[in-house]
Design a protein around this motif. Structure first.
Motif, mmCIF file in Angstrom:
data_model
loop_
_atom_site.group_PDB
_atom_site.id
_atom_site.type_symbol
_atom_site.label_atom_id
_atom_site.label_comp_id
_atom_site.label_asym_id
_atom_site.label_seq_id
_atom_site.Cartn_x
_atom_site.Cartn_y
_atom_site.Cartn_z
ATOM 1 N N GLY A 1 33.214 42.172 -3.951
ATOM 2 C CA GLY A 1 34.528 42.742 -4.213
ATOM 3 C C GLY A 1 34.590 44.196 -3.778
ATOM 4 O O GLY A 1 33.867 44.626 -2.872
ATOM 5 N N GLU A 2 35.415 44.982 -4.444
ATOM 6 C CA GLU A 2 35.646 46.370 -4.035
ATOM 7 C C GLU A 2 34.350 47.167 -3.988
ATOM 8 O O GLU A 2 34.049 47.851 -2.999
ATOM 9 N N PRO B 1 34.904 53.146 -4.355
ATOM 10 C CA PRO B 1 35.729 53.296 -3.149
ATOM 11 C C PRO B 1 35.678 54.717 -2.587
ATOM 12 O O PRO B 1 35.840 55.700 -3.317
#
Length: 272
Positions: A28-29, A135
């Protein structure tokens, strides 16, 4: 012998970056960003995620065990609720000398249990806490690491560009440090959100935003002492103040979750 060295936290023979085989469970992220950076650094990366395809350069696999097969290092970056199942499933593909690193935000007791399971299987374990949003930072996200194989993990990942601070202690210690910080940061965020919701309902949100911004900007090392000492010294008066604030929020139709929690904590302090 490899297992003995891992349990003592001793470094094993370093591998060239291009020979390092890493599995990433959870793409995922966070996991996806870390996997991409590992590939860019020259590592051979295999990934598994039942819902997310592997990014470019990462070999997609069909299970945790398949991803872990032949790996020097497994990074579990899925979720705290899936961490135990991922470990149990992935162990079927690991071999002696492999290192398992759990990067999920979980309670210290969960990390200790993961470490016990890994140790019983002859696999080194590292408890990793990501100390900032991933991120934009990926593999360079600041990490706290503890556990029997924490030093070895640092030896493997630092040459790839990772930033790790190794804590001298068992699995669960890194998680404990992160969650203690979370009590402050997330609690502060919750208090700000509740206060701004109430200010919006009262028609003075801009004023309160400016006030909060000024207070945060002016905070210094002495601020902590004033907050702690002042709360204890003036607890009785502040209980009444926060009850009045809770009554006001009720009138504004804003849930007073943090306000009433603050009142209750001050009430406890008043009896110390």
């Amino acid at each position: 012998m490899a297992r003995d060295r891992q349990e003592r936290g001793e470094p094993m023979m370093a591998k060239a970056v291009g020979d390092l085989r890493i599995a990433v469970l959870g793409l995922g992220e966070a996991g996806g960003a870390i996997a991409k950076d590992l590939v860019a650094a020259g590592a051979r990366v295999r990934g598994y995620d039942p819902a997310v395809p592997a990014p470019a350069g990462v070999t997609d696999t069909g299970s945790e065990a398949e991803a872990a097969e032949g790996s020097d290092l497994v990074l579990s970056v899925n979720s705290a609720s899936a961490a135990m199942d991922a470990l149990r499933a992935g162990l079927a593909g690991t071999s002696p000398g492999c290192l398992w690193a759990d990067l999920n935000t979980a309670a210290p007791a969960v990390k200790r249990h993961l470490g016990q399971i890994s140790g019983a299987a002859g696999i080194g374990f590292a408890d990793v806490s990501l100390m900032a949003p991933v991120p934009g930072k990926g593999l360079r996200t600041p990490m706290l690491v503890s556990g029997t194989a924490a030093t070895l993990l640092a030896m493997l990942l630092r040459p790839l560009g990772a930033t790790l601070d190794v804590l001298d202690g068992p699995a669960g210690l890194a998680a404990e440090r992160k969650l203690l910080r979370s009590v402050f940061y997330k609690g502060l965020a919750a208090a700000v959100i509740e206060a701004l919701d109430a200010a919006q309902a009262a028609g003075c949100e801009d004023w309160l935003r400016e006030h909060i911004s000024d207070e945060l900007t002016q905070a210094d090392a002495a601020t902590l002492g004033r907050l702690v000492d002042g709360s204890s010294r003036h607890a009785v008066r502040r209980v009444a103040e926060m009850q009045a604030a809770a009554d006001m929020l009720d009138e504004l139709d804003v849930p007073a979750l943090i306000t009433t929690a603050s009142r209750d904590l001050l009430r406890l302090l008043s009896h110390r």
